[in-house]
Design a protein around this motif. Structure first.
Motif: not given
Length: 267
Positions: A158-181
């Motif tokens: 199986f494969d898939f395709n997505i036409d649209a994505i809706v995001i509501n009231n969401t938290r997002f974080s990106y952390t690079d733990l290789r650095w601590s400055d």
């Protein structure tokens, strides 16, 4: 002119054919309604959820939990309380609800392409991390699973395709733990966003690159940067490149129009 009238036996055959067709359609409708009603039973939902989470956890080698599932007439799937860990046992994704308009009938086509018209994520928490001892981001194991031949025989068809994505009231974080400055401005190695809302459409996936149109994107960064609205007619996200065409950004203190491109070696 000569007129030909069907014989009584022909009328009888046609009538019987219509009756059989009617019974078949009625049985199909009752079957679909009964299936939908069965999925509303707590016992059936529990069984379905247990099978789904057990399969995903085994396939991904990571903890996956789903509190509930509801399928509305083989079209809309509603998942509640979705929780996915990365392979370091940290949160990768949590969502209060994920709703998907899915063309389940597409599974029966020869091309085995699952068509997803719309995915809506409500009240979510997405945590991307880069660990010191792991290559790539913490969702790489999922990307590797879908791009490799390690899937089971049935799922690989199986494969898939997505036409649209809706995001509501969401938290997002990106952390690079290789650095601590620490920096007082926006820290791209420790990025935390709340009240994220977005509408992504015209999605196209090409190997490890995704293209889409972004509308009604808004968020607040924890150090104070606020975007009231952001949109772009053509976004391209790929290895070493983030490209935004026809970009419009509105903040409490500025309006920006133009094109924005990020080029980099790696994330």
């Amino acid at each position: 002119y000569r007129y030909f009238y069907p014989s009584y036996s022909a009328f009888k055959t046609i009538k019987k054919a219509f009756k059989i067709t009617g019974y078949f359609l009625l049985a199909l409708i009752l079957l679909l309604v009964g299936f939908a009603l069965l999925l509303k039973l707590p016992s059936v939902q529990t069984f379905t959820v247990n099978r789904i989470t057990s399969y995903l956890s085994s396939e991904l080698n990571a903890r996956v939990e789903i509190e509930g599932v509801n399928i509305e007439f083989l079209k809309k799937v509603v998942l509640k309380g979705i929780y996915i860990e990365d392979q370091k046992s940290d949160t990768l994704l949590y969502a209060q609800t994920i709703k998907a308009d899915i063309g389940l009938w597409s599974l029966f086509k020869k091309d085995k392409l699952l068509s997803i018209k719309n995915i809506e994520l409500d009240n979510g928490n997405i945590e991307l991390k880069r660990y010191k001892d792991v290559k790539g981001l913490n969702f790489k194991f999922i990307a590797d699973y879908f791009s490799s031949g390690n899937k089971s025989t049935d799922s690989a068809k199986f494969d898939f395709n997505i036409d649209a994505i809706v995001i509501n009231n969401t938290r997002f974080s990106y952390t690079d733990l290789r650095w601590s400055d620490y920096t007082r401005s926006i820290d791209w190695e420790d990025l935390r966003i709340v009240n994220l809302n977005a509408q992504l459409s015209d999605l196209k996936f090409d190997a490890d690159t995704v293209l889409f149109t972004a509308d009604n994107l808004s968020f607040k960064e924890y150090k104070g940067f606020v975007v009231n609205e952001m949109k772009s007619s053509a976004v391209k996200i790929g290895p070493g490149l983030w490209d935004f065409r026809d970009l419009k950004i509105t903040t409490p203190y500025s309006d920006v129009d133009g094109k924005l491109t990020f080029n980099f070696d790696s994330i």
